[in-house]
Every structure is written in structure tokens, then in C-alpha cells.
Motif scaffolding. Structure first.
Motif: not given
Lengths: 358, 358
Positions: A57-61, A72-76, B195-203
Motif C-alpha cells: 500500500e506504499h504507492p497508495r499512501a 511514509v515507511e512500509s513493512w513487508p 496498476g503497479a500500485s496493488p491497492h490503487h484507489h481508482a481515480g
């Protein structure tokens, strides 16, 4: 966020763990679902906050309103997030505040890892901030209240007699969104004896002539909730319904009159309760007079005996006394009000008198 | 409920505190909202369970599937529910299990009151029961999966090019309910680099010719969830998209082949991961291979490195490997499968090959 950090420090806390939900939306605008994977904003007195998220969820955040403003930090997925929280918080021995809605599984994980710290609800720090609505928030609450009034107007222009509670509830949900809410949140339809169950789950009962019907419903608009209750009579109401409705109406007005800055929340409860007690229905008013409302349907301040918190300008809450007569009927009248410099202003304008519908 | 009590005793626990949500629905059928007022089913080894509810919800609880079968106790709004829990549990010194989703504010209240007890997640007791789906549960999961397949079929027969992700997500939500779900739960639409953001929020991004689009969505049917992912090409896919999709497809098939009773959950993750690693994309598969599914979108068993739990007949989970190339595109393929005597059966039948859409 700066004020939250100040309050965290002045409350003697070592940090705040803010989980997805209303606290996180309030502080960052990031709408993340609460899940088994830990997402948490860490408020750290004396240093910058950090948002810890699952790696995927890093790119979403980063794409959210939090991105760019908060590190933003992330954990696997195959890792353990709780030691990461300990490191990011600097392993405090001071008490740590956690969002009231944080899942127990996450709190137990934090307690295992931060074994020297005690934990307290983050609402101790965040409620005083969230309780005081700013103009933007009041605008959304007023818009939601107006949409709830309009939903009621649409519903009560329909015929209720002969319909099932669940069908009326579905119509109400449609009117809530049709009148301007983003989503319908809840629709209580308690007809006849079912009205004596304050949180009745709308069912198969068919509404009849002579019924008293409790309609309690709300939706959200821009994240902020509405919550409106009116009790209507189908056809001509009995004298008993008129009497009880009149008492609840007077109790609701008395509570409204009691609101002012500096007044203890419990005084508003007492104002409503004393009207109902004096009328001889005290034991039938089986809940508190109200609850705060905002990003949550229920939030501080709670209008309940035992809550001496003084009301402040900008607080928003429900005033919703009721009388519940098992096996017969129930009556509840509810508005959302905001505390002003001089008293209270109601965000709902729907008529409070007993209305007869078809 | 009897099996839950047996397991509570054999795990050495003094009791279970089961909060509103999937655990409570599983054990009693009572659908109560999680709120600041404590509602909890108390499982007590050696004696009957009791359902503790707020006073105003007493009639609602009695009218629910729990009513008549389980003794209902209530606590009043101006009261404190945690001492009541202590009394009803008999003030155990043994560890107490609490639902994973119990709110932290409630757990902190219980810890204050039951100061001699330690607390553990109730999933230690309940997950083994909930993981093993019975025929009724499998029927609902299969129905939900079928409806998800149908929603995909409807969506991919539409033109995607030129539409915004958020519009496609709204259409998908409509198809989810139109195809038979009670509610749409989530709709991920990640087009092109999103698509490279697994939980992408549709925008607001407009889908273009040549895009790869990740569609990941689900709804609920009778309380049980679907969860389906397909990655489609808009127009003719590039060679790179074909290559990556082929690898994910092989990884998904390898994981499916690895499923059998007695196999450790992590072996299924390894089967998918080794295909992707051997193709040189290991670092781009940034999440676990899957999660259990049932009354929750995510629940045990988690298909992740470190989880040595042996799979059992009747377990249901997702198999959803993916490859995510930042700034370019992502690919994920996901089915829900059930463990059978001989291996796995997929509840989803939508084609797994790369499909080109308009």
C-alpha cells in the motif's frame, strides 16, 4: 497534526498510534481500510510524524492526501510490523495512546512488543480537537442534516400504511442518497410495538392504520454524518400516542434550551430526563439523551449522566430523548445541534410536532 | 458455540469475549454494529454463554437469531460494562481471548477491570473453526464467486478505452450487485502505471489504448465474500505485457497445483514465488500469495512465508500472485479456491489467459 503532537506531549504520552478510520482521516485525509495488515500514523512528540503502511500500500499512501506531507515507511507481508512501531516510536516507556477503533489484535501485538509501556485511548488527546468543529466541518454537517430533513419530507409524502418496515427502510435509504448524501448509513423503522425497541432492525411487519412509527436514519456527506429521528402517526393517533409524543417533544425542547458553552454535558441529559420523569415515564427513557457526531455516527461528547465535560462552541451532538412502552409503541425525537456563543442552533428543521401520514 | 467453548477450555483460556462482526455472526447469527457501547458474547467454559448488550438494544438482541437460544444480559447507558464482563466471566485469572476486531477502547476497559488476566486474540480458538467451511458456507462462497465471474464478463464486454478509472469502478460495483451480490465491497481499477500500485484507489486517469488494467473486486452474498482479479489489455498488448502476464499466469497455476490437505500454507506462497523469481521478477512480487476468505474479505489461513499451518479440506483462500513495475504497469491474477481431498478446486472460472478488451 501539530496540535495533536503538542497535546500528546502535554498529556505525558510517549506517542500516538492512529489507525485507519475517523482519527486517520481527521489528521491526514488518508482513507485506508482497517485490516489485519497494520496501517498506523505515529505521532511522536518532538519529532515528525510517520505513516507506517503495508509494503503493497506504499504507492497508495503516497498518492493519498498524506503523501508528500508525511514521511511514509512500509513493512513487508512476511514481516512483523510491531517491532517497526517500537523502533519508530523510540521504544517509549511513557504511556502510548491508541485509536479507540484500533483492532484488539493490533493492540495485543503492540503490547507484546512495547512491554514496558502502558496504553491509553487516543481519544484522551484527539477528542478535544475533534469535538470542536471548524467551519468546513460545520458546513458538511449542515448539508448532511439538510439532506436528512429532505429525505424525511420525501418519505412522509408517501403512503406508509400497508408497507413492510423493510420496504420503508429501503425507500428511506434511497431518499438519503437522492437528497444529497454520498451514502446511506442506517435506517431504523420501528412500527407499532417494534418502536419500543430503540434500535429495532426493520423487518417484515406491515405498517397499519393507527400505528406510531419511529423513523431514525442517517447518511454521510463528505465523511460527516446526519442522524435524524421523527415519530409519525399513521392515520389518526390515539390519545396515548399524542400524550407521549407531547412529553418527548417537551423533553427535547428542554434539552435544547439547556445547551450553552460551559454547561456540563450531563446537564443536557438531566434537562430532558426531568421532563420525562415528572410526567411519570422515567423508567421508559432507557438511553442517554445524545451523542456527539462528525466523522463518526457516535463520538464525544456523550450527553449522558456522569459526563461533566463542559460544552464548547463548535461541539455538535444529537438531542434524542425517547419513551419506550414494551408491547405498545415508542416515541423518539432527534435533532443534531451545534453549540453557539449564546446557546444551541439546530441543524435539522423538520417539524417536531406529531405529524399524521397516510 | 459448544465447540468454541470446548476449544476455549482446552486452550487453557478463562473465557472468550466475542465482539460484533464476523466472529459474532459466525457463532450466533446476530448482526450488531460495532460501536462505542459494548456488545459482547461471553463464552465461558463449563457454563452457558451469555450475550451482554446495551440496555436499549436488549429487544433487538432478543429479536435476533441469538434470542431465545442465548441468555441476554444488558447494561445501562450511564453504567460501565467492563465490571459486568468481569462478573459474568467469573473474574478469571486465566488468559481471556478477545475478538481480533474488538475495539482497542473496549480492550483497554477490560484490561483495567480484569487486571490479573492476560489477553490473547480469540482467533487462536475461533480461526480453526471458521477456517473449515461447511457445505452451506461453501455454497455461499461459490455463489459469490460465480457472481464475480459474471460481473467481470459484463464489464469486459463494455468499452474501457476513454473512460476514467473511477467510472469503470462504479460500473463494476453496479455489475457486482446486478450479478447477484447483496453488496459491492471493493473495486480496484489500476490502469497503466497505476496498476503497479496493488491497492490503487481508482481515480481520474483515463484508460488508453495499449494500457494494461488490473481489475480486483468483490462483494458479499449472505455475508460471504467474493474476490476476483483479472488483468486485461486494452487493444493490443505489448510484448512486455504479454511476457509478464504469462509469468504471473504460470505462477498462479503453480500455486494452485501446490494445494493439498496437509501442505503448509507457505508452500503455496513458495510455489508462486519461485516461478516469478526464476523469471527474474522476484523483487516485483511485493505481497503474499493469498488470504483466507469467508465472513471476512481477509481471514486465516494467510498464504505467506512463515505460516506453516497445514491446509485442511474446506479451507478457502485466494491465490493472487502479481508483478508490479513502478511507472509502467502491473499484473495480478486471482481466484478463490477451496481445498479438497485431492487438491484444490477453483470457485472462479473466468478465463485466466490475457484478454484484450475494447
Amino acid at each position: 497534526m501539530a496540535r495533536a503532537a503538542e497535546r500528546t506531549a502535554s498529556a505525558g504520552l510517549g506517542g500516538l498510534v492512529v489507525s485507519p478510520g475517523p482519527d486517520l482521516v481527521y489528521l491526514t485525509g488518508y482513507e485506508a481500510p482497517p485490516l489485519e495488515r497494520l496501517t498506523a500514523l505515529l505521532i511522536r512528540p518532538g519529532t515528525d510524524p510517520v505513516l507506517l503502511v503495508p509494503e503493497l500500500e506504499h504507492p497508495r499512501a503516497e498518492a493519498s492526501p498524506a503523501g508528500g506531507r508525511i514521511h511514509v515507511e512500509s513493512w513487508p507481508d512476511a514481516g512483523d510490523p510491531y517491532p517497526v512501531v517500537r523502533e519508530l516510536l523510540g521504544g517509549p516507556d511513557a504511556p502510548v495512546g491508541v485509536s479507540d477503533r484500533l483492532w484488539a489484535s493490533h493492540l495485543l501485538g503492540l503490547q507484546r512488543e512495547l512491554s514496558h509501556a502502558s496504553f491509553v485511548p487516543a481519544s484522551a488527546v484527539l477528542a478535544p480537537l475533534r469535538m470542536r468543529k471548524d467551519d468546513g466541518e460545520l458546513g458538511l454537517l449542515a448539508g448532511a442534516a439538510e439532506a436528512a430533513d429532505e429525505a424525511l419530507r420525501r418519505l412522509t409524502s408517501e403512503v406508509l400504511e400497508g408497507r413492510r418496515e423493510e420496504d420503508v427502510a429501503a425507500a428511506l435509504a434511497m431518499h438519503l442518497t437522492g437528497a444529497g448524501h454520498d451514502t446511506a448509513a442506517f435506517t431504523i423503522v420501528g412500527s407499532g410495538p417494534n418502536g419500543a425497541s430503540p434500535h429495532h432492525h426493520a423487518g417484515e411487519r406491515e405498517i397499519r392504520d393507527g400505528d406510531c412509527v419511529v423513523l431514525d436514519f442517517g447518511g454521510s456527506l463528505g465523511g460527516y454524518f446526519s442522524d435524524l429521528t421523527r415519530t409519525v402517526a399513521v392515520g389518526a393517533p390515539s390519545d396515548h400516542i399524542r400524550e407521549v409524543h407531547g412529553i418527548v417533544h417537551r423533553a427535547q425542547a428542554a434539552a435544547f434550551q439547556a445547551v450553552a458553552p460551559g454547561v456540563a454535558a450531563q446537564e443536557v441529559d438531566r434537562a430532558a430526563r426531568s421532563v420525562i420523569e415528572q410526567a411519570g415515564y422515567g423508567p421508559d427513557f432507557i438511553h442517554r439523551t445524545g451523542h456527539g457526531i462528525g466523522l463518526e455516527e457516535h463520538e464525544p461528547p456523550y450527553i449522558v449522566e456522569g459526563n461533566a465535560t463542559p460544552l464548547q462552541v463548535g461541539n455538535t451532538f444529537s438531542i434524542e430523548p425517547g419513551i419506550y412502552l414494551a408491547g405498545r409503541f415508542g416515541v423518539r425525537i432527534e435533532d443534531i445541534v451545534v453549540v453557539t456563543e449564546t446557546g444551541a442552533r439546530s441543524l435539522n428543521q423538520a417539524p417536531r410536532e406529531l405529524v399524521s401520514v397516510a
